[in-house]
Enzyme design. Sequence first.
Site, mmCIF file in Angstrom:
data_model
loop_
_atom_site.group_PDB
_atom_site.id
_atom_site.type_symbol
_atom_site.label_atom_id
_atom_site.label_comp_id
_atom_site.label_asym_id
_atom_site.label_seq_id
_atom_site.Cartn_x
_atom_site.Cartn_y
_atom_site.Cartn_z
ATOM 1 N N GLY A 1 75.399 -21.690 9.644
ATOM 2 C CA GLY A 1 76.355 -22.185 8.662
ATOM 3 C C GLY A 1 77.371 -21.185 8.156
ATOM 4 O O GLY A 1 78.116 -21.501 7.223
ATOM 5 N N GLY B 1 73.162 -33.175 -1.159
ATOM 6 C CA GLY B 1 74.612 -33.110 -1.294
ATOM 7 C C GLY B 1 75.321 -32.685 -0.026
ATOM 8 O O GLY B 1 76.373 -33.236 0.326
ATOM 9 N N ASN C 1 81.363 -29.762 -4.703
ATOM 10 C CA ASN C 1 80.962 -28.360 -4.533
ATOM 11 C C ASN C 1 81.994 -27.386 -5.099
ATOM 12 O O ASN C 1 81.772 -26.180 -5.072
ATOM 13 C CB ASN C 1 80.693 -28.038 -3.055
ATOM 14 C CG ASN C 1 81.962 -27.741 -2.288
ATOM 15 O OD1 ASN C 1 82.924 -28.515 -2.347
ATOM 16 N ND2 ASN C 1 81.986 -26.630 -1.580
ATOM 17 N N LYS D 1 64.870 -42.031 0.038
ATOM 18 C CA LYS D 1 66.115 -41.331 -0.294
ATOM 19 C C LYS D 1 67.114 -41.426 0.857
ATOM 20 O O LYS D 1 68.311 -41.632 0.645
ATOM 21 C CB LYS D 1 65.823 -39.870 -0.625
ATOM 22 C CG LYS D 1 67.023 -39.112 -1.161
ATOM 23 C CD LYS D 1 66.648 -37.705 -1.600
ATOM 24 C CE LYS D 1 67.867 -36.986 -2.176
ATOM 25 N NZ LYS D 1 67.529 -35.592 -2.588
ATOM 26 N N LYS E 1 75.074 -30.449 -6.836
ATOM 27 C CA LYS E 1 76.284 -31.032 -6.260
ATOM 28 C C LYS E 1 76.508 -32.486 -6.671
ATOM 29 O O LYS E 1 77.650 -32.926 -6.786
ATOM 30 C CB LYS E 1 76.259 -30.911 -4.734
ATOM 31 C CG LYS E 1 76.381 -29.473 -4.254
ATOM 32 C CD LYS E 1 76.436 -29.387 -2.741
ATOM 33 C CE LYS E 1 76.550 -27.938 -2.303
ATOM 34 N NZ LYS E 1 76.708 -27.813 -0.845
ATOM 35 N N ASP F 1 83.066 -28.670 1.158
ATOM 36 C CA ASP F 1 82.033 -28.608 2.199
ATOM 37 C C ASP F 1 82.455 -29.442 3.407
ATOM 38 O O ASP F 1 82.298 -29.018 4.557
ATOM 39 C CB ASP F 1 80.697 -29.157 1.685
ATOM 40 C CG ASP F 1 79.921 -28.152 0.853
ATOM 41 O OD1 ASP F 1 80.150 -26.940 1.016
ATOM 42 O OD2 ASP F 1 79.084 -28.584 0.043
#
Length: 289
Positions: free
Chosen positions: A252, A134, A91, A160, A70, A106
């Site tokens: 999801g 992503g 995406n 990160k 992504k 998304d």
Amino acid sequence: MFDNSTQVVGLMGYPLGHSMSPAMHNRAYKDLGINYVYLPLEIKPDFLKEGIEGLRAFNFRGVNVTIPYKEKVIPYLDEIDRLAGEIGAVNTIVNNGGKLKGYNTDALGFKKMLEDDCSFEIKGTKAVIIGAGGASRAVGAVLAREGASEIFLLNRTLKKAAKLVGIWNKTYPGIKTVALPLDEDKYLPVVKRCDVIIDTTPVGMAPGIKGGPVIAKEAITRDTLVVDLVYNPPETTLIKAGRQVGARTMNGFPMLIYQAAYAFKLWTGIKPELFIKPVREAISPDFFA
């Protein structure tokens, strides 16, 4: 039946064994009587650039992009939509005469799921996002744009998470955003006072289902909304942990349908509602946790 006028779209990622997108899209195309086909396009990391170039060479109408590409596809595109640029992840790619433009549906799908399926109002809430990839970028953008008061980003690699939080602090200066390690002693007191927990990681996804939830069950209260972006299996270990303490839960799958419907509109020009109806009717209710 495919012919020279068939519009080809697909899903680009690695690996793709878990994805329901091809079956879902092709069901909608068949029911709506449009000449499209959706293919799985499993591309190994060393061949990502060639894969993107292949979209032009074979005149694909577009593709969806999933883990782990992504963010990595962006340098190979001609243009990206403003929202995708703000998020830093793509995406959906649309091919218009050889010009490739990236979008992020998304974010749109996640927002619609929270509003329509969870009846959750974001403004003023405290949110926890697990994972710094992503999908978490899209989720964070929605929460910040819609006025969440605090966003806590948990990730195994703190560096990160801190990098992404730094971006959010610049993009959304009015929102408090904090990076935390996935260390129970550090996150437990914070997560327990939050309104929503969103897991954006692939932990618990089929076929590699193993281990417990990505965070401790003790972090979840009955007043928490627990969202796991994994949809296969419908009940992940995190969803199960949420149910055990009496929390509201959502997997999801609604987001998958909605983001697909918005991508469908970008490729076909047809209203997303016409995609959503046949797909929802064809899917087992077990998927809606």
